[in-house]
Design an enzyme around this catalytic site. Structure first.
Site, PDB file in Angstrom:
ATOM      1  N   THR A  34       0.809  -1.215   0.000  1.00  0.00           N
ATOM      2  CA  THR A  34       0.000   0.000   0.000  1.00  0.00           C
ATOM      3  C   THR A  34       0.847   1.272   0.000  1.00  0.00           C
ATOM      4  O   THR A  34       0.501   2.221  -0.714  1.00  0.00           O
ATOM      5  CB  THR A  34      -0.991  -0.014   1.175  1.00  0.00           C
ATOM      6  OG1 THR A  34      -1.806  -1.189   1.065  1.00  0.00           O
ATOM      7  CG2 THR A  34      -1.891   1.208   1.164  1.00  0.00           C
ATOM      8  N   VAL A  38       0.274   4.305  -2.737  1.00  0.00           N
ATOM      9  CA  VAL A  38       0.133   5.726  -2.401  1.00  0.00           C
ATOM     10  C   VAL A  38       1.167   6.548  -3.170  1.00  0.00           C
ATOM     11  O   VAL A  38       0.847   7.587  -3.752  1.00  0.00           O
ATOM     12  CB  VAL A  38       0.269   5.943  -0.880  1.00  0.00           C
ATOM     13  CG1 VAL A  38       0.399   7.434  -0.552  1.00  0.00           C
ATOM     14  CG2 VAL A  38      -0.909   5.332  -0.140  1.00  0.00           C
ATOM     15  N   GLU A  42       0.512   9.614  -5.820  1.00  0.00           N
ATOM     16  CA  GLU A  42       1.068  10.954  -5.647  1.00  0.00           C
ATOM     17  C   GLU A  42       1.930  11.345  -6.845  1.00  0.00           C
ATOM     18  O   GLU A  42       1.885  12.484  -7.307  1.00  0.00           O
ATOM     19  CB  GLU A  42       1.880  11.038  -4.361  1.00  0.00           C
ATOM     20  CG  GLU A  42       1.003  11.118  -3.133  1.00  0.00           C
ATOM     21  CD  GLU A  42       1.738  11.716  -1.967  1.00  0.00           C
ATOM     22  OE1 GLU A  42       1.362  12.837  -1.565  1.00  0.00           O
ATOM     23  OE2 GLU A  42       2.672  11.068  -1.474  1.00  0.00           O
ATOM     24  N   HIS A  68      -7.311   0.190  -1.093  1.00  0.00           N
ATOM     25  CA  HIS A  68      -6.457  -0.770  -1.811  1.00  0.00           C
ATOM     26  C   HIS A  68      -7.247  -2.069  -1.835  1.00  0.00           C
ATOM     27  O   HIS A  68      -7.322  -2.770  -0.833  1.00  0.00           O
ATOM     28  CB  HIS A  68      -5.132  -0.901  -1.073  1.00  0.00           C
ATOM     29  CG  HIS A  68      -4.096  -1.677  -1.813  1.00  0.00           C
ATOM     30  ND1 HIS A  68      -2.807  -1.781  -1.355  1.00  0.00           N
ATOM     31  CD2 HIS A  68      -4.136  -2.391  -2.963  1.00  0.00           C
ATOM     32  CE1 HIS A  68      -2.103  -2.527  -2.194  1.00  0.00           C
ATOM     33  NE2 HIS A  68      -2.895  -2.914  -3.175  1.00  0.00           N
TER      34      HIS A  68
END
Length: 118
Positions: A34, A38, A42, A68
């Site tokens: 995860t 992320v 981003e 997720h």
């Protein structure tokens, strides 16, 4: 002039051992972690803004809301997509998703804030 809704970008990456939950310390399963999901989201938001910001301006992450929902094994490719949905002053809200060849891996929102680089 601030960025306008509709800006979009994508990032494509192959999942490696260093991207796994085990390697990132976020779990015991050797699948896409995860924290890396992320990071990909981003990265896609930053890429969407790369030609839209005034000189001396950048953006910083403020909020991440992410589900997720499916694993991706090492060796598979993922595609993270970000689309700017809303501009509220200096606050930019993106819809984000990550997919692999089987379908949806993650979905959510990323909020970034415009700041002066100095």
């Amino acid at each position: 002039m601030p960025p306008q809704p509709g800006l979009a970008a994508e990032i494509v990456a192959a999942v490696t051992e260093s991207d796994t939950a085990v390697a990132l310390g976020s779990g015991d399963v050797p699948v896409l972690g995860t924290p890396r999901v992320v990071g990909l989201c981003e990265e896609a938001t930053v890429k969407a803004l790369e030609t839209a910001l005034d000189p001396g301006t950048t953006s910083v992450g403020m909020r991440i809301q992410l589900d997720h929902v499916a694993p991706t094994a090492v060796g598979h490719k993922v595609r993270a997509e970000a689309t700017l949905e809303r501009v509220e002053g200096r606050r930019l809200t993106f819809s984000v998703s990550v997919r692999d060849e089987r379908g949806l891996v993650a979905v959510g929102k990323v909020t970034r804030v415009l700041v002066d680089i100095e």
